[in-house]
Enzyme design. Structure first.
Site, PDB file in Angstrom:
ATOM      1  N   GLU A 154       9.799  -3.694  10.669  1.00 49.89           N
ATOM      2  CA  GLU A 154      10.126  -2.368  10.151  1.00 49.89           C
ATOM      3  C   GLU A 154      10.529  -1.448  11.299  1.00 49.89           C
ATOM      4  OE1 GLU A 154       8.409   1.142   7.198  1.00 49.89           O
ATOM      5  OE2 GLU A 154       7.274  -0.713   7.483  1.00 49.89           O
ATOM      6  N   LYS A 204      -0.026 -10.151   3.358  1.00 50.58           N
ATOM      7  CA  LYS A 204       0.645  -9.602   4.532  1.00 50.58           C
ATOM      8  C   LYS A 204      -0.328  -8.769   5.353  1.00 50.58           C
ATOM      9  CE  LYS A 204       3.299  -5.830   4.306  1.00 50.58           C
ATOM     10  NZ  LYS A 204       2.900  -4.881   5.388  1.00 50.58           N
ATOM     11  N   ASP A 262      -0.299  -6.837   0.029  1.00 52.23           N
ATOM     12  CA  ASP A 262      -0.363  -6.117   1.301  1.00 52.23           C
ATOM     13  C   ASP A 262      -1.804  -5.703   1.585  1.00 52.23           C
ATOM     14  OD1 ASP A 262       0.459  -4.720   3.546  1.00 52.23           O
ATOM     15  OD2 ASP A 262       1.247  -3.008   2.432  1.00 52.23           O
ATOM     16  N   ASP A 272       0.819  -1.212   0.000  1.00 50.82           N
ATOM     17  CA  ASP A 272       0.000   0.000   0.000  1.00 50.82           C
ATOM     18  C   ASP A 272       0.855   1.266   0.000  1.00 50.82           C
ATOM     19  OD1 ASP A 272       0.922  -0.043   2.633  1.00 50.82           O
ATOM     20  OD2 ASP A 272      -1.073   0.044   3.546  1.00 50.82           O
ATOM     21  N   SER A 273       2.184   1.130   0.114  1.00 51.43           N
ATOM     22  CA  SER A 273       3.051   2.294  -0.051  1.00 51.43           C
ATOM     23  C   SER A 273       2.932   2.885  -1.455  1.00 51.43           C
ATOM     24  CB  SER A 273       4.510   1.931   0.247  1.00 51.43           C
ATOM     25  OG  SER A 273       4.908   0.779  -0.459  1.00 51.43           O
TER      26      SER A 273
END
Length: 320
Positions: free
Chosen positions: A209, A143, A115, A62-63
């Protein structure tokens, strides 16, 4: 032959799941969002010196909303935005699936990770519906960002379907504050406990992260009770998988950051005309070389003292 077996055989997911079996190796995950980015990645890894590059995974994340669409975060405002975001990512997964199948020979084809965006873990039923859409579009795994117990319930529900599911701990952009995790002995122990909960919920792997490098290194050590991981902005680990991003390899961040790839050559304004498969191939090849040589990523600062670092390093994180 079951559908799950076919998926495992067509993708690179088997070496990921068995990374700790000899010979051990560091695996790579690459975020790529569009078919032309996959084309550039495949050209990069066609270089003779990268013939054995351990690319295991390509993730559609989703980045994308921040990189390609210029949004300020991955947080979504309402139900309409959440439905738009999920539909957008499902379409990108289908595009990337087609590019992976076209650009990579079967024996080098990474597994495709999707994601779950903000809102997709509102309930286990919502997560199951999103996971089903992603797998129908060609994802091999999904994910889940784990900011709370509800997300863990969603991960468990997804894992119970038999599909491969990865959890995401540490900084979780959808609902977490931007900070480093595991930077005290107590917080490191909490990270280890959460990793065990993720494993016990059925996750096949973990993404961490912005965690302290000693925590990353401890979680990455080969352990029959552990699960393999990829790290993001968490330093280096001898046995750990590393996550890279095609966009970051080429496009400079808006602000100065010594932890982003040193390979970027474009400003965001140049992307419409200059962000091409040829340039992506050149920059990704260089970033992969730096990563495999141990020159990327840089080790982040830590608040742990040498004594505390030794204490964290001596911990067996996958043991209760």
């Amino acid at each position: 032959m079951s559908t799950d077996t076919i998926v495992l055989e067509r993708s690179g997911i088997t070496p990921f799941l068995h990374r700790y079996q000899a010979p051990a190796r560091v695996g790579l995950k690459v975020n790529a969002y569009r078919g032309y980015e996959v084309e550039g990645l495949a050209r990069a890894l066609a270089a003779p010196d990268l013939a054995d590059c351990p690319l295991e995974c390509v993730m559609v994340g989703d980045s994308y909303f921040m990189t390609h669409l210029g949004r300020s975060s991955t947080v979504l405002a309402d139900a309409a935005e959440r439905e738009w975001a999920l539909g957008t990512l499902v379409g990108l997964v289908a595009e990337v699936r087609a590019a992976l199948d076209a650009c990579f020979p079967a024996h080098r084809r990474p597994f495709l990770l999707a994601d779950l965006p903000d809102g997709a873990t509102a309930t286990p039923a919502a997560a199951l519906a999103a996971g089903e859409r992603f797998r129908a579009a060609g994802a091999d795994a999904v994910k889940v960002e784990l900011a709370g117990d509800r997300d863990l319930e969603c991960l468990e529900a997804l894992a119970l379907t038999g599909g491969t599911t990865l959890g995401h701990l540490g900084y979780t952009p959808q609902r977490g504050a931007l900070s480093r995790h595991g930077d005290s002995v107590e917080d490191a122990q909490r990270m280890f406990a959460r990793a065990r909960r993720v494993r016990d919920a059925g996750a096949a792997g973990l993404i961490v992260e912005m965690v302290s490098e000693p925590v990353n290194q401890a979680l990455s050590r080969p352990d029959p009770d552990g699960i393999p991981l990829y790290s993001v902005f968490s330093g280096r680990a001898e046995w750990g998988g590393q996550s890279l991003n095609v966009w970051d390899a080429v496009v400079r961040p808006a602000g100065r950051s010594r932890f982003f790839p040193p390979t970027a050559v474009l400003d965001a304004a140049q992307v419409p005309t200059a962000y091409t498969p040829d340039l992506i191939a050149d920059r990704m090849a260089e970033l992969v070389r730096l990563t495999l040589d141990g020159r990327f990523p840089l080790s982040p600062r830590t608040a742990l003292t040498p004594e505390e670092t030794a204490q964290v390093s001596a911990t067996e994180p996958w043991s209760a």
